[in-house]
Write an enzyme that holds these catalytic residues in place. Structure first.
Site, mmCIF file in Angstrom:
data_model
loop_
_atom_site.group_PDB
_atom_site.id
_atom_site.type_symbol
_atom_site.label_atom_id
_atom_site.label_comp_id
_atom_site.label_asym_id
_atom_site.label_seq_id
_atom_site.Cartn_x
_atom_site.Cartn_y
_atom_site.Cartn_z
ATOM 1 N N TYR A 1 -128.877 51.016 -19.276
ATOM 2 C CA TYR A 1 -128.756 52.478 -19.409
ATOM 3 C C TYR A 1 -130.011 53.061 -20.045
ATOM 4 C CZ TYR A 1 -124.103 52.672 -17.562
ATOM 5 O OH TYR A 1 -123.038 52.608 -16.687
ATOM 6 N N CYS B 1 -121.983 50.635 -35.924
ATOM 7 C CA CYS B 1 -121.589 51.110 -37.264
ATOM 8 C C CYS B 1 -121.803 49.952 -38.239
ATOM 9 C CB CYS B 1 -120.119 51.533 -37.248
ATOM 10 S SG CYS B 1 -119.478 51.916 -38.901
ATOM 11 N N ASP C 1 -126.892 62.215 -14.250
ATOM 12 C CA ASP C 1 -128.292 62.454 -14.628
ATOM 13 C C ASP C 1 -128.563 63.848 -15.199
ATOM 14 O OD1 ASP C 1 -129.099 62.529 -11.053
ATOM 15 O OD2 ASP C 1 -128.410 64.169 -12.338
ATOM 16 N N HIS D 1 -118.215 61.938 -13.755
ATOM 17 C CA HIS D 1 -118.500 60.596 -14.264
ATOM 18 C C HIS D 1 -119.255 60.611 -15.576
ATOM 19 C CE1 HIS D 1 -118.090 58.972 -9.865
ATOM 20 N NE2 HIS D 1 -116.928 59.243 -10.418
ATOM 21 N N ARG E 1 -132.521 53.441 -17.349
ATOM 22 C CA ARG E 1 -132.195 54.587 -16.473
ATOM 23 C C ARG E 1 -132.468 55.907 -17.191
ATOM 24 N NH1 ARG E 1 -126.229 53.546 -14.620
ATOM 25 N NH2 ARG E 1 -126.538 55.540 -13.530
ATOM 26 N N ALA F 1 -131.084 66.220 0.997
ATOM 27 C CA ALA F 1 -130.552 67.396 0.295
ATOM 28 C C ALA F 1 -131.638 68.416 -0.021
ATOM 29 C CB ALA F 1 -129.881 66.931 -1.000
HETATM 30 C C1 BV8 Z 1 -110.532 55.102 -11.607
HETATM 31 C C2 BV8 Z 1 -120.895 56.392 -13.786
HETATM 32 C C3 BV8 Z 1 -108.320 55.088 -12.324
HETATM 33 C C4 BV8 Z 1 -121.479 55.141 -14.361
HETATM 34 C C5 BV8 Z 1 -119.793 55.770 -11.694
HETATM 35 C C6 BV8 Z 1 -108.722 54.590 -5.217
HETATM 36 C C7 BV8 Z 1 -108.295 55.490 -6.177
HETATM 37 C C8 BV8 Z 1 -108.726 55.380 -7.493
HETATM 38 C C9 BV8 Z 1 -109.615 54.357 -7.865
HETATM 39 C C10 BV8 Z 1 -110.045 53.470 -6.909
HETATM 40 C C11 BV8 Z 1 -109.603 53.579 -5.600
HETATM 41 N N1 BV8 Z 1 -110.172 52.583 -4.906
HETATM 42 C C12 BV8 Z 1 -110.968 51.862 -5.731
HETATM 43 C C13 BV8 Z 1 -110.904 52.358 -6.953
HETATM 44 C C14 BV8 Z 1 -111.604 51.816 -8.116
HETATM 45 C C15 BV8 Z 1 -113.001 52.395 -8.303
HETATM 46 C C16 BV8 Z 1 -113.755 52.562 -7.010
HETATM 47 O O1 BV8 Z 1 -113.823 53.657 -6.469
HETATM 48 N N2 BV8 Z 1 -114.349 51.489 -6.526
HETATM 49 C C17 BV8 Z 1 -115.104 51.569 -5.295
HETATM 50 C C18 BV8 Z 1 -116.447 50.878 -5.499
HETATM 51 C C19 BV8 Z 1 -114.279 50.965 -4.194
HETATM 52 N N3 BV8 Z 1 -112.926 53.674 -8.979
HETATM 53 C C20 BV8 Z 1 -112.880 53.685 -10.330
HETATM 54 O O2 BV8 Z 1 -112.866 52.677 -11.006
HETATM 55 C C21 BV8 Z 1 -112.844 55.053 -10.977
HETATM 56 N N4 BV8 Z 1 -111.805 55.086 -11.967
HETATM 57 O O3 BV8 Z 1 -110.179 55.063 -10.479
HETATM 58 O O4 BV8 Z 1 -109.669 55.150 -12.676
HETATM 59 C C22 BV8 Z 1 -107.815 53.863 -12.946
HETATM 60 C C23 BV8 Z 1 -108.094 53.629 -14.284
HETATM 61 C C24 BV8 Z 1 -107.578 52.487 -14.884
HETATM 62 C C25 BV8 Z 1 -106.842 51.589 -14.123
HETATM 63 C C26 BV8 Z 1 -106.602 51.830 -12.766
HETATM 64 C C27 BV8 Z 1 -107.098 52.973 -12.174
HETATM 65 C C28 BV8 Z 1 -114.124 55.315 -11.735
HETATM 66 C C29 BV8 Z 1 -115.271 55.487 -10.781
HETATM 67 C C30 BV8 Z 1 -116.501 55.984 -11.536
HETATM 68 C C31 BV8 Z 1 -117.492 54.863 -11.696
HETATM 69 N N5 BV8 Z 1 -118.720 55.382 -12.339
HETATM 70 N N6 BV8 Z 1 -120.853 56.284 -12.324
HETATM 71 C C32 BV8 Z 1 -122.961 55.024 -14.093
HETATM 72 O O5 BV8 Z 1 -123.554 55.881 -13.408
HETATM 73 O O6 BV8 Z 1 -123.540 54.029 -14.583
HETATM 74 S S1 BV8 Z 1 -119.796 55.701 -10.010
HETATM 75 C C33 BV8 Z 1 -121.404 55.656 -9.404
HETATM 76 O O7 BV8 Z 1 -121.235 55.571 -7.989
HETATM 77 C C34 BV8 Z 1 -122.275 56.896 -9.582
HETATM 78 O O8 BV8 Z 1 -121.651 57.931 -10.290
HETATM 79 C C35 BV8 Z 1 -122.512 57.358 -8.152
HETATM 80 O O9 BV8 Z 1 -122.710 58.691 -8.026
HETATM 81 C C36 BV8 Z 1 -121.234 56.923 -7.599
HETATM 82 C C37 BV8 Z 1 -120.919 56.993 -6.171
HETATM 83 O O10 BV8 Z 1 -121.961 56.521 -5.430
HETATM 84 P P1 BV8 Z 1 -122.790 57.635 -4.620
HETATM 85 O O11 BV8 Z 1 -123.029 58.796 -5.504
HETATM 86 O O12 BV8 Z 1 -122.140 57.874 -3.331
HETATM 87 O O13 BV8 Z 1 -124.138 56.912 -4.468
HETATM 88 P P2 BV8 Z 1 -124.463 55.805 -3.405
HETATM 89 O O14 BV8 Z 1 -125.659 55.105 -3.903
HETATM 90 O O15 BV8 Z 1 -123.224 55.062 -3.039
HETATM 91 O O16 BV8 Z 1 -124.825 56.621 -2.079
HETATM 92 C C38 BV8 Z 1 -125.967 57.440 -2.100
HETATM 93 C C39 BV8 Z 1 -125.875 58.277 -0.857
HETATM 94 O O17 BV8 Z 1 -126.980 59.166 -0.860
HETATM 95 C C40 BV8 Z 1 -125.965 57.473 0.434
HETATM 96 O O18 BV8 Z 1 -124.986 57.929 1.340
HETATM 97 C C41 BV8 Z 1 -127.364 57.818 0.959
HETATM 98 O O19 BV8 Z 1 -127.407 57.832 2.389
HETATM 99 C C42 BV8 Z 1 -127.523 59.207 0.441
HETATM 100 N N7 BV8 Z 1 -128.888 59.687 0.312
HETATM 101 C C43 BV8 Z 1 -130.026 58.972 0.097
HETATM 102 N N8 BV8 Z 1 -131.070 59.823 0.036
HETATM 103 C C44 BV8 Z 1 -130.587 61.087 0.186
HETATM 104 C C45 BV8 Z 1 -129.202 60.998 0.363
HETATM 105 N N9 BV8 Z 1 -128.411 62.075 0.541
HETATM 106 C C46 BV8 Z 1 -129.027 63.280 0.559
HETATM 107 N N10 BV8 Z 1 -130.356 63.439 0.389
HETATM 108 C C47 BV8 Z 1 -131.161 62.375 0.209
HETATM 109 N N11 BV8 Z 1 -132.484 62.545 0.058
#
Ligand code: BV8
Length: 239
Positions: A65, A147, A103, A118, A68, A228
């Site tokens: 972190y 602490c 960010d 998030h 980042r 974007a």
């Molecule tokens: C939770 C902070 C409940 C940390 C992040 C269904 C329902 C609920 C939960 C789940 C579910 N299925 C699975 C889950 C569990 C899990 C999950 O989603 N897993 C996934 C991987 C399958 N979700 C969770 O755990 C969430 N919590 O559900 O709690 C719960 C609680 C307790 C017990 C049971 C249930 C919490 C999720 C939050 C995680 N934290 N970030 C940190 O940053 O260090 S998520 C992290 O991924 C970032 O925030 C990021 O933003 C996010 C998502 O990714 P994207 O933003 O989409 O980024 P990515 O790299 O994937 O894609 C980038 C995109 O940009 C691409 O499409 C690319 O083509 C595009 N791109 C590139 N260049 C450009 C562009 N677009 C436009 N312009 C450009 N120039």
């Protein structure tokens, strides 16, 4: 297609916007699924961004972190962030911005009322319930800071995988999806829930802005293929 979507923007009273890591790509912030660089190439962000990883190796996760934070502190909001902020300032109350990004670039660009689902990478909080001895300003220096009295660790105030999203922000985001005439889904792969579920729950037309296909293209009424910082200024500027 751009002209048609510009017409939808003009006619929409309520616009919800859901952004992901791609929103900040043109500012120079690697997306979550970009290959991690250098030292971090060997780690999967999805594994690092968890309480379990932090408890198992606090300094490794804290240093990721810190790396980042240092990178993000050096970058600027891009034309896409600025176009969203300018639109919201021209049309108070019409646009609700929901971001998965930690960010702070939307906030720095001047977007009001950002729903940061998030968290914020520049904020810390205590790992365990803080006692009267836990004072973040007086935390002992370390990676992570701690602490000196009880050993509680500071951690980044972001939502890790397996952690609940902030209830108020999520409720406001769900309401925005429910009342919107259109939702712009910008820069997200649509993989992470429950954030991605907002696009599936949107009452209005869904417009995906992304240079690549995403998991949400199947719910899109229109897909604008591009970055974007290029697409949003064209889409949101006034005639
Ligand atoms: C939770 C902070 C409940 C940390 C992040 C269904 C329902 C609920 C939960 C789940 C579910 N299925 C699975 C889950 C569990 C899990 C999950 O989603 N897993 C996934 C991987 C399958 N979700 C969770 O755990 C969430 N919590 O559900 O709690 C719960 C609680 C307790 C017990 C049971 C249930 C919490 C999720 C939050 C995680 N934290 N970030 C940190 O940053 O260090 S998520 C992290 O991924 C970032 O925030 C990021 O933003 C996010 C998502 O990714 P994207 O933003 O989409 O980024 P990515 O790299 O994937 O894609 C980038 C995109 O940009 C691409 O499409 C690319 O083509 C595009 N791109 C590139 N260049 C450009 C562009 N677009 C436009 N312009 C450009 N120039």
């Amino acid at each position: 297609m751009m002209q048609q979507v510009r017409g939808w923007v003009r006619d929409a009273r309520h616009i919800a916007v859901l952004t992901g890591a791609g929103m900040s790509a043109e500012s120079g912030v690697p997306t979550f699924r970009d290959a991690q660089t250098g030292l971090w190439a060997q780690f999967d962000p999805q594994q690092l961004a968890t309480e379990e990883a932090f408890r198992a190796n606090p300094s490794r996760v804290w240093d990721w972190y810190a790396f980042r934070r240092e990178l993000i502190a050096k970058v600027q909001p891009n034309a896409g962030h600025e176009a969203l902020a300018a639109f919201a300032q021209r049309h108070p109350g019409r646009l609700t911005l929901i971001t998965q990004n930690v960010d702070g670039l939307h906030q720095r660009a001047g977007s009001p009322g950002v729903l940061a689902l998030h968290g914020n990478i520049f904020e810390d909080k205590w790992l365990d319930r803080p006692g009267p001895c836990c004072n973040a300003e007086a935390a002992a220096r370390g990676s992570p800071p701690y602490c000196a009295r009880c050993g509680n660790l500071l951690r980044p105030d972001v939502v890790w995988f397996g952690e609940l999203l902030p209830p108020q922000a999520m409720a406001a985001a769900e309401e925005a999806a429910r009342i919107c005439e259109m939702m712009l889904v910008v820069g997200t792969s649509g993989v992470v829930y429950p954030a991605a579920g907002l696009a599936r729950a949107a009452a209005g037309r869904v417009v995906v802005v992304n240079p690549e296909p995403t998991e949400l293209d199947d719910v899109a009424d229109a897909v604008l293929r591009g970055g974007a910082a290029h697409i949003l200024p064209q889409l949101l500027e006034e005639d």
